[in-house]
Design an enzyme around this catalytic site. Structure first.
Site, PDB file in Angstrom:
ATOM      1  N   GLU A 104       0.843  -1.197   0.000  1.00 31.82           N
ATOM      2  CA  GLU A 104       0.000   0.000   0.000  1.00 31.82           C
ATOM      3  C   GLU A 104       0.877   1.246   0.000  1.00 31.82           C
ATOM      4  O   GLU A 104       2.033   1.205   0.419  1.00 31.82           O
ATOM      5  CB  GLU A 104      -0.909  -0.069   1.244  1.00 31.82           C
ATOM      6  CG  GLU A 104      -1.799   1.104   1.531  1.00 31.82           C
ATOM      7  CD  GLU A 104      -2.832   1.416   0.461  1.00 31.82           C
ATOM      8  OE1 GLU A 104      -2.418   1.645  -0.693  1.00 31.82           O
ATOM      9  OE2 GLU A 104      -4.038   1.489   0.780  1.00 31.82           O
ATOM     10  N   ASP A 105       0.328   2.363  -0.474  1.00 33.96           N
ATOM     11  CA  ASP A 105       1.109   3.609  -0.476  1.00 33.96           C
ATOM     12  C   ASP A 105       1.070   4.293   0.897  1.00 33.96           C
ATOM     13  O   ASP A 105       2.111   4.588   1.472  1.00 33.96           O
ATOM     14  CB  ASP A 105       0.634   4.568  -1.592  1.00 33.96           C
ATOM     15  CG  ASP A 105      -0.871   4.890  -1.526  1.00 33.96           C
ATOM     16  OD1 ASP A 105      -1.592   4.303  -0.700  1.00 33.96           O
ATOM     17  OD2 ASP A 105      -1.316   5.741  -2.323  1.00 33.96           O
ATOM     18  N   ASP A 108      -3.785   5.654   6.347  1.00 30.40           N
ATOM     19  CA  ASP A 108      -4.242   6.923   6.901  1.00 30.40           C
ATOM     20  C   ASP A 108      -5.259   6.596   7.998  1.00 30.40           C
ATOM     21  O   ASP A 108      -4.868   6.270   9.122  1.00 30.40           O
ATOM     22  CB  ASP A 108      -4.827   7.717   5.727  1.00 30.40           C
ATOM     23  CG  ASP A 108      -5.247   9.136   6.058  1.00 30.40           C
ATOM     24  OD1 ASP A 108      -4.573   9.775   6.872  1.00 30.40           O
ATOM     25  OD2 ASP A 108      -6.238   9.609   5.481  1.00 30.40           O
ATOM     26  N   PHE A 157      -1.071  16.319   3.867  1.00 31.79           N
ATOM     27  CA  PHE A 157      -1.439  15.700   2.600  1.00 31.79           C
ATOM     28  C   PHE A 157      -0.228  15.630   1.676  1.00 31.79           C
ATOM     29  O   PHE A 157       0.348  16.641   1.296  1.00 31.79           O
ATOM     30  CB  PHE A 157      -2.589  16.453   1.927  1.00 31.79           C
ATOM     31  CG  PHE A 157      -3.273  15.606   0.905  1.00 31.79           C
ATOM     32  CD1 PHE A 157      -4.258  14.696   1.275  1.00 31.79           C
ATOM     33  CD2 PHE A 157      -2.899  15.681  -0.431  1.00 31.79           C
ATOM     34  CE1 PHE A 157      -4.871  13.879   0.322  1.00 31.79           C
ATOM     35  CE2 PHE A 157      -3.504  14.872  -1.383  1.00 31.79           C
ATOM     36  CZ  PHE A 157      -4.490  13.972  -1.000  1.00 31.79           C
ATOM     37  N   ARG A 170       1.319  12.017  -9.637  1.00 31.49           N
ATOM     38  CA  ARG A 170       1.842  10.663  -9.418  1.00 31.49           C
ATOM     39  C   ARG A 170       3.251  10.488  -9.988  1.00 31.49           C
ATOM     40  O   ARG A 170       4.011   9.653  -9.526  1.00 31.49           O
ATOM     41  CB  ARG A 170       0.925   9.628 -10.083  1.00 31.49           C
ATOM     42  CG  ARG A 170      -0.464   9.519  -9.464  1.00 31.49           C
ATOM     43  CD  ARG A 170      -1.159   8.263  -9.964  1.00 31.49           C
ATOM     44  NE  ARG A 170      -2.589   8.262  -9.762  1.00 31.49           N
ATOM     45  CZ  ARG A 170      -3.206   7.867  -8.640  1.00 31.49           C
ATOM     46  NH1 ARG A 170      -2.509   7.446  -7.615  1.00 31.49           N
ATOM     47  NH2 ARG A 170      -4.524   7.875  -8.550  1.00 31.49           N
TER      48      ARG A 170
HETATM   49  P1  IMP Z   1      -7.394   5.190   4.584  1.00 30.37           P
HETATM   50  O1  IMP Z   1      -8.486   4.266   4.149  1.00 30.37           O
HETATM   51  O2  IMP Z   1      -7.922   6.424   5.250  1.00 30.37           O
HETATM   52  O3  IMP Z   1      -6.298   4.523   5.384  1.00 30.37           O
HETATM   53  O4  IMP Z   1      -6.791   5.769   3.268  1.00 30.37           O
HETATM   54  C1  IMP Z   1      -5.837   5.175   2.592  1.00 30.37           C
HETATM   55  C2  IMP Z   1      -5.749   5.738   1.192  1.00 30.37           C
HETATM   56  O5  IMP Z   1      -6.065   7.137   1.123  1.00 30.37           O
HETATM   57  C3  IMP Z   1      -4.316   5.637   0.732  1.00 30.37           C
HETATM   58  O6  IMP Z   1      -4.100   4.419   0.108  1.00 30.37           O
HETATM   59  C4  IMP Z   1      -4.210   6.790  -0.219  1.00 30.37           C
HETATM   60  O7  IMP Z   1      -4.588   6.356  -1.508  1.00 30.37           O
HETATM   61  C5  IMP Z   1      -5.179   7.815   0.280  1.00 30.37           C
HETATM   62  N1  IMP Z   1      -4.445   8.829   1.053  1.00 30.37           N
HETATM   63  C6  IMP Z   1      -4.295   8.929   2.388  1.00 30.37           C
HETATM   64  N2  IMP Z   1      -3.519   9.955   2.720  1.00 30.37           N
HETATM   65  C7  IMP Z   1      -3.143  10.532   1.560  1.00 30.37           C
HETATM   66  C8  IMP Z   1      -2.284  11.648   1.243  1.00 30.37           C
HETATM   67  O8  IMP Z   1      -1.671  12.312   2.105  1.00 30.37           O
HETATM   68  N3  IMP Z   1      -2.137  11.916  -0.072  1.00 30.37           N
HETATM   69  C9  IMP Z   1      -2.764  11.217  -1.046  1.00 30.37           C
HETATM   70  N4  IMP Z   1      -3.548  10.157  -0.801  1.00 30.37           N
HETATM   71  C10 IMP Z   1      -3.742   9.827   0.495  1.00 30.37           C
HETATM   72 MG    MG Z   2      -4.097   3.943  -1.866  1.00 30.27          MG
END
Ligand code: IMP
Ligand code: MG
Length: 180
Positions: A104-105, A108, A157, A170
């Site tokens: 995963e990237d 959050d 962000f 990207r």
């Molecule tokens: P979560 O479900 O809130 O954990 O969100 C995870 C996904 O939200 C990540 O895989 C990202 O694709 C996106 N995301 C969360 N934080 C950021 C950020 O700072 N920049 C861009 N995408 C984000």
């Molecule tokens: Mg993602």
């Protein structure tokens, strides 16, 4: 317009060199941990699209154990900078009996990973671990156990190195903070 001027709203955060260095360490750690298990069957990387595509492409080239790779699509943000609280997961994966490493990237709120791990656990993999380039622990609402973390980052962000804002940025080689 120079590249710097065209991205003047982005403050540098992680350089391409520091990402490359960290990926070498992560690749070594994963390869050591999976050495025994992959004598039976290859490690199966499941990459979460789209954000992790560049991270996964670089990470996989640091692995020295046999591996296979597949992709899962999850989206939660649309064009907003905060999570919508809904996650759409699309996949057609064969995971039963395999050693899965989810790539995963960013983790959050944790909602995306909770959804994905719940779906995949029901398909009876032999094992399942998470590898995330970035971890934003301050934003966590749903607990997630991350086996391999690239960098722990503050609750800002970030964009670049596969990670987008509204599908842009990207292609940047480094990671920066997108100023609002
Ligand atoms: P979560 O479900 O809130 O954990 O969100 C995870 C996904 O939200 C990540 O895989 C990202 O694709 C996106 N995301 C969360 N934080 C950021 C950020 O700072 N920049 C861009 N995408 C984000
Ligand atoms: Mg993602």
């Amino acid at each position: 317009m120079s590249e710097q001027e065209s991205h003047s709203a982005i403050t540098p955060f992680l350089s391409a060199e520091s990402i490359e260095q960290r990926l070498r360490e992560m690749g070594r750690a994963i390869s050591e941990d999976y050495l025994e298990r992959t004598r039976q069957s290859p490690l199966h990387l499941v990459v979460v699209l789209k954000g992790a595509f560049i991270f996964a492409a670089d990470l996989v080239r640091q692995l020295t154990v046999p591996c296979t790779i597949d992709f899962i699509h999850a989206s939660s943000y649309g064009s907003a900078k905060t999570s919508s609280g809904k996650v759409a997961v699309k996949h057609n994966l064969a995971v039963e009996g395999r050693h899965l490493l989810l790539v995963e990237d960013i983790i959050d709120t944790g909602l995306t990973m909770q959804r994905i791990t719940a779906e995949l656990a029901a398909l009876k993999p032999a094992s399942m671990k998470i590898c995330s380039l970035l971890d934003k622990p301050e934003a966590r609402l749903h607990p997630v156990e991350i086996a391999y973390t690239g960098f722990v980052v503050p609750n800002t962000f970030l964009v670049g190195y596969g990670i987008d804002y509204d599908e842009q940025y990207r292609q940047r080689q480094s990671i920066g903070v997108l100023n609002s």
